[in-house]
Write an enzyme that holds these catalytic residues in place. Structure first.
Site, PDB file in Angstrom:
ATOM      1  N   GLY A   4     -16.364  26.049 -51.403  1.00  7.17           N
ATOM      2  CA  GLY A   4     -15.940  25.948 -50.015  1.00  7.17           C
ATOM      3  C   GLY A   4     -17.041  26.139 -49.011  1.00  7.17           C
ATOM      4  O   GLY A   4     -18.151  26.565 -49.332  1.00  7.17           O
ATOM      5  N   ASP A   5     -16.695  25.820 -47.775  1.00  9.49           N
ATOM      6  CA  ASP A   5     -17.587  26.015 -46.645  1.00  9.49           C
ATOM      7  C   ASP A   5     -17.078  27.204 -45.829  1.00  9.49           C
ATOM      8  O   ASP A   5     -16.347  28.055 -46.344  1.00  9.49           O
ATOM      9  CB  ASP A   5     -17.648  24.724 -45.819  1.00  9.49           C
ATOM     10  CG  ASP A   5     -16.245  24.235 -45.447  1.00  9.49           C
ATOM     11  OD1 ASP A   5     -15.259  24.986 -45.672  1.00  9.49           O
ATOM     12  OD2 ASP A   5     -16.116  23.109 -44.933  1.00  9.49           O
ATOM     13  N   VAL A   7     -13.149  27.636 -45.829  1.00  5.99           N
ATOM     14  CA  VAL A   7     -12.616  28.191 -47.083  1.00  5.99           C
ATOM     15  C   VAL A   7     -12.990  29.680 -47.167  1.00  5.99           C
ATOM     16  O   VAL A   7     -12.185  30.528 -47.561  1.00  5.99           O
ATOM     17  CB  VAL A   7     -13.155  27.407 -48.298  1.00  5.99           C
ATOM     18  CG1 VAL A   7     -12.662  28.014 -49.602  1.00  5.99           C
ATOM     19  CG2 VAL A   7     -12.751  25.944 -48.211  1.00  5.99           C
ATOM     20  N   GLY A   8     -14.225  30.010 -46.747  1.00  3.89           N
ATOM     21  CA  GLY A   8     -14.670  31.404 -46.751  1.00  3.89           C
ATOM     22  C   GLY A   8     -13.784  32.270 -45.882  1.00  3.89           C
ATOM     23  O   GLY A   8     -13.367  33.371 -46.281  1.00  3.89           O
ATOM     24  N   GLU A  32     -24.490  42.289 -46.881  1.00  2.00           N
ATOM     25  CA  GLU A  32     -25.932  42.167 -47.162  1.00  2.00           C
ATOM     26  C   GLU A  32     -26.437  41.036 -46.272  1.00  2.00           C
ATOM     27  O   GLU A  32     -26.220  39.866 -46.579  1.00  2.00           O
ATOM     28  CB  GLU A  32     -26.154  41.816 -48.643  1.00  2.00           C
ATOM     29  CG  GLU A  32     -25.635  42.826 -49.630  1.00  2.00           C
ATOM     30  CD  GLU A  32     -26.512  44.065 -49.712  1.00  2.00           C
ATOM     31  OE1 GLU A  32     -27.576  44.121 -49.059  1.00  2.00           O
ATOM     32  OE2 GLU A  32     -26.113  45.005 -50.424  1.00  2.00           O
ATOM     33  N   CYS A  79     -34.204  37.166 -47.885  1.00  2.00           N
ATOM     34  CA  CYS A  79     -33.757  38.138 -46.882  1.00  2.00           C
ATOM     35  C   CYS A  79     -34.820  39.215 -46.682  1.00  2.00           C
ATOM     36  O   CYS A  79     -34.945  39.781 -45.613  1.00  2.00           O
ATOM     37  CB  CYS A  79     -32.432  38.748 -47.305  1.00  2.00           C
ATOM     38  SG  CYS A  79     -32.462  39.378 -48.981  1.00  2.00           S
TER      39      CYS A  79
HETATM   40  P1  NAD Z   1     -24.629  31.914 -43.983  1.00  6.33           P
HETATM   41  O1  NAD Z   1     -24.207  33.190 -43.357  1.00  6.33           O
HETATM   42  O2  NAD Z   1     -24.637  30.685 -43.148  1.00  6.33           O
HETATM   43  O3  NAD Z   1     -23.675  31.551 -45.210  1.00  6.33           O
HETATM   44  C1  NAD Z   1     -23.489  32.461 -46.273  1.00  6.33           C
HETATM   45  C2  NAD Z   1     -22.184  32.164 -46.956  1.00  6.33           C
HETATM   46  O4  NAD Z   1     -21.121  32.395 -46.039  1.00  6.33           O
HETATM   47  C3  NAD Z   1     -22.017  30.720 -47.429  1.00  6.33           C
HETATM   48  O5  NAD Z   1     -21.342  30.744 -48.667  1.00  6.33           O
HETATM   49  C4  NAD Z   1     -21.136  30.099 -46.357  1.00  6.33           C
HETATM   50  O6  NAD Z   1     -20.361  29.017 -46.810  1.00  6.33           O
HETATM   51  C5  NAD Z   1     -20.249  31.269 -45.983  1.00  6.33           C
HETATM   52  N1  NAD Z   1     -19.680  31.254 -44.643  1.00  6.33           N
HETATM   53  C6  NAD Z   1     -20.186  30.686 -43.531  1.00  6.33           C
HETATM   54  N2  NAD Z   1     -19.382  30.944 -42.470  1.00  6.33           N
HETATM   55  C7  NAD Z   1     -18.360  31.693 -42.941  1.00  6.33           C
HETATM   56  C8  NAD Z   1     -17.222  32.301 -42.334  1.00  6.33           C
HETATM   57  N3  NAD Z   1     -16.969  32.155 -41.028  1.00  6.33           N
HETATM   58  N4  NAD Z   1     -16.386  33.034 -43.108  1.00  6.33           N
HETATM   59  C9  NAD Z   1     -16.632  33.195 -44.431  1.00  6.33           C
HETATM   60  N5  NAD Z   1     -17.687  32.643 -45.055  1.00  6.33           N
HETATM   61  C10 NAD Z   1     -18.541  31.901 -44.321  1.00  6.33           C
HETATM   62  O7  NAD Z   1     -26.038  32.202 -44.651  1.00  6.33           O
HETATM   63  P2  NAD Z   1     -26.974  31.221 -45.484  1.00  6.33           P
HETATM   64  O8  NAD Z   1     -27.581  30.242 -44.535  1.00  6.33           O
HETATM   65  O9  NAD Z   1     -26.246  30.704 -46.666  1.00  6.33           O
HETATM   66  O10 NAD Z   1     -28.073  32.256 -46.020  1.00  6.33           O
HETATM   67  C11 NAD Z   1     -29.121  32.696 -45.254  1.00  6.33           C
HETATM   68  C12 NAD Z   1     -28.848  34.056 -44.658  1.00  6.33           C
HETATM   69  O11 NAD Z   1     -28.469  34.972 -45.677  1.00  6.33           O
HETATM   70  C13 NAD Z   1     -30.092  34.660 -44.037  1.00  6.33           C
HETATM   71  O12 NAD Z   1     -29.764  35.274 -42.823  1.00  6.33           O
HETATM   72  C14 NAD Z   1     -30.531  35.687 -45.053  1.00  6.33           C
HETATM   73  O13 NAD Z   1     -31.333  36.717 -44.550  1.00  6.33           O
HETATM   74  C15 NAD Z   1     -29.232  36.174 -45.572  1.00  6.33           C
HETATM   75  N6  NAD Z   1     -29.408  36.791 -46.894  1.00  6.33           N
HETATM   76  C16 NAD Z   1     -29.252  38.140 -47.037  1.00  6.33           C
HETATM   77  C17 NAD Z   1     -29.471  38.751 -48.277  1.00  6.33           C
HETATM   78  C18 NAD Z   1     -29.307  40.234 -48.488  1.00  6.33           C
HETATM   79  O14 NAD Z   1     -29.132  40.650 -49.633  1.00  6.33           O
HETATM   80  N7  NAD Z   1     -29.369  41.069 -47.469  1.00  6.33           N
HETATM   81  C19 NAD Z   1     -29.838  37.970 -49.364  1.00  6.33           C
HETATM   82  C20 NAD Z   1     -30.002  36.604 -49.172  1.00  6.33           C
HETATM   83  C21 NAD Z   1     -29.770  36.016 -47.934  1.00  6.33           C
END
Ligand code: NAD
Length: 470
Positions: A201-202, A205-206, A244, A278
């Site tokens: 999902g996007d 779905v999240g 996280e 991250c």
């Molecule tokens: P993102 O927040 O755009 O998406 C992360 C996940 O959330 C994806 O699976 C996405 O489909 C889902 N998502 C998006 N909007 C949502 C919503 N409204 N409700 C529920 N789910 C939703 O992040 P990204 O672009 O995939 O990853 C990059 C980010 O993740 C960076 O900011 C990075 O620092 C962070 N990150 C943090 C860690 C950590 O352990 N602290 C590790 C890796 C990445």
């Protein structure tokens, strides 16, 4: 082209019922390389029902059964390392050397540390007339990003399995292949039906998943903005959340640091995976008198980070993962220049194809600039100078994020003392290896809750106190 059109529930792969599709674009060639069938609400409901059934059985599992399940999972995952490295190269541009080195070694170690953690937890404790029990927290909704996809999925799944929970994973739609390969390993490992489930999902779905009445806990890894949104929606049902999130981590060189060792390591921590980590060290803080030497050494180190085809073992740096990420990184580079930062090396590549960003270093960066405060998530490092340690700590702590950082000093005791001034969940001292048995997580805008080893398992447990239990 890979088509991911089955979700996983009740211990089997099930065809996704609805028609919405997400096309995955190879960031090096800008051509479609995979398609994900996004789950409809009925599919998510089915996965959560499966997880509820799975939880009712698995919560009673013995520790040796949990350990055996994790061992089988590791055995099934390990042989998939090359397959996963190739998928990550194609779907998110991670060069195969890094895919082989880190993308798989971290989750495999993570499984080992979860197994060790099982015997480190005090599952029952007498406190006066009370028996304090640590009990599984329920059905976990896990949402993960694309940058280290197997590691992030395993961190949550291993903890949930060890804790006696069940889990529904919604991996990032950007890098589905790694999640798919992981679920093949889950299936092959023969984990009890319903314990580990997956939906595609996007954002929509999240959101449906994290607000679902069948979910008891949420474990989210991703951006701060989405984490804030998830926490707000979780408030309606007071669902506990682990977040996280992003970071703006600083590598701080004290005036007695060994620059020959520190700068190449800092360059690696700022550039590897195209800065899409991250814990990426996107700030480099150096004493003013060492500025010119630090820049020269960084240029020398970064020159070895050659851009190229992620599938070529000689390539050190691939493209960033998506068109949106490419536009975001280039816009941040442009704004840094507009705000007066000096681009010492890198910037836009001028390449006509692929979401490539060259290793980029800014100097003349002041604390109020966006490049000093906001996460870039690209191969871009901002170098700032400082007059004294007090100022260095203030600069490192200024962004409000608090995930990680690094300190370099010829005097280990001085390095530790400085590390204690950083408001972050972890600090790397003199380039030490990251220890995946220690708690991983952030402060401030980087979130809260902890993953890894026994700490990650504890995050998925609740306390129950039985007063007067015999
Ligand atoms: P993102 O927040 O755009 O998406 C992360 C996940 O959330 C994806 O699976 C996405 O489909 C889902 N998502 C998006 N909007 C949502 C919503 N409204 N409700 C529920 N789910 C939703 O992040 P990204 O672009 O995939 O990853 C990059 C980010 O993740 C960076 O900011 C990075 O620092 C962070 N990150 C943090 C860690 C950590 O352990 N602290 C590790 C890796 C990445």
């Amino acid at each position: 082209m890979n088509i991911y059109d089955h979700f996983y529930a009740d211990g089997r792969f099930i065809s996704v019922a609805e028609g919405r599709r997400h096309v995955v674009v190879n960031p090096a060639s800008e051509t479609a390389c995979a398609e994900v069938a996004l789950c409809g609400r009925g599919d998510v409901d089915a996965a959560i029902k499966s997880a509820r059934r799975g939880f009712e059985a698995w919560r009673h599992s013995r520790l040796d059964e949990r350990e055996a399940a994790l061992r089988r999972l590791k055995a099934a995952l390990e042989p998939r390392a090359d397959e996963i490295a190739a998928l990550l190269a194609v779907e998110m541009g991670c060069p195969v050397w890094l895919g082989g080195l880190m993308q798989m070694s971290m989750p495999l170690k993570g499984l080992d540390f979860a197994i060790e953690g099982l015997s480190q937890i005090t599952w029952e404790e007498r406190v006066g007339n009370g028996l304090v029990e640590r009990v599984p927290g329920g059905v976990v909704a896990a949402i993960t990003p694309w940058n280290f996809p197997v590691h992030q999925i395993v961190a949550k799944v291993a903890a949930a399995v060890a804790a006696g929970c069940s889990i529904v994973v919604k991996p990032s739609e950007v890098a589905p292949g790694a999640a798919w390969a992981f679920m093949q390993a889950v299936h092959e490992a023969g984990l009890a039906a319903g314990v580990v489930n997956l939906v595609w999902g996007d954002a929509d779905v999240g959101e449906y998943l994290v607000t679902h009445a069948g979910v008891d806990r949420i474990s989210f890894t991703g951006s701060t903005a989405v984490g804030q949104r998830i926490m707000a929606s979780a408030a309606a049902r007071l669902t506990p959340v682990t977040l996280e999130l992003g970071g703006k981590s600083a590598a701080v060189l004290l005036d007695d640091a060994d620059l020959a060792a520190a700068i190449p390591a800092a360059a690696r921590m700022g550039l590897a995976n195209s800065g899409q980590a991250c814990v990426s060290q996107s700030l480099l803080l150096v004493p003013r008198p060492l500025r010119d030497e630090a820049i020269a050494r960084f240029q020398q180190a970064a020159a070895g980070w050659v851009l190229g085809d992620p599938l070529d073992p000689a390539t050190r740096l691939g493209p960033v993962a998506t068109a949106a990420q490419h536009a975001h990184v280039n816009a941040m580079i442009a704004r840094a220049q507009e705000q007066g930062a000096m681009c010492v090396m890198g910037g836009p590549t001028g390449l006509s194809r692929g979401y490539f960003v060259a290793p980029t270093l800014f100097s003349n960066v002041s604390p109020d600039m966006e490049i000093a405060r906001r996460e870039v998530f690209g191969p871009v490092v901002a170098l700032m100078t400082y007059e004294n340690e007090h100022e260095a700590a203030d600069l490192a702590n200024a962004s409000g994020y608090g995930l990680s950082g690094a300190v370099w000093s010829g005097d280990p005791a001085r390095a530790v003392s400085f590390a204690r001034r950083l408001k972050t969940g972890q600090v790397v001292i003199n380039g030490a290896a990251q220890n995946l048995a220690t708690p991983f997580g952030g402060w401030g805008l980087s979130g809260f809750g902890r993953e890894n080893g026994r700490f990650g398992i504890e995050d998925m447990l609740s306390f129950r106190s039985l007063h007067g239990a015999a």
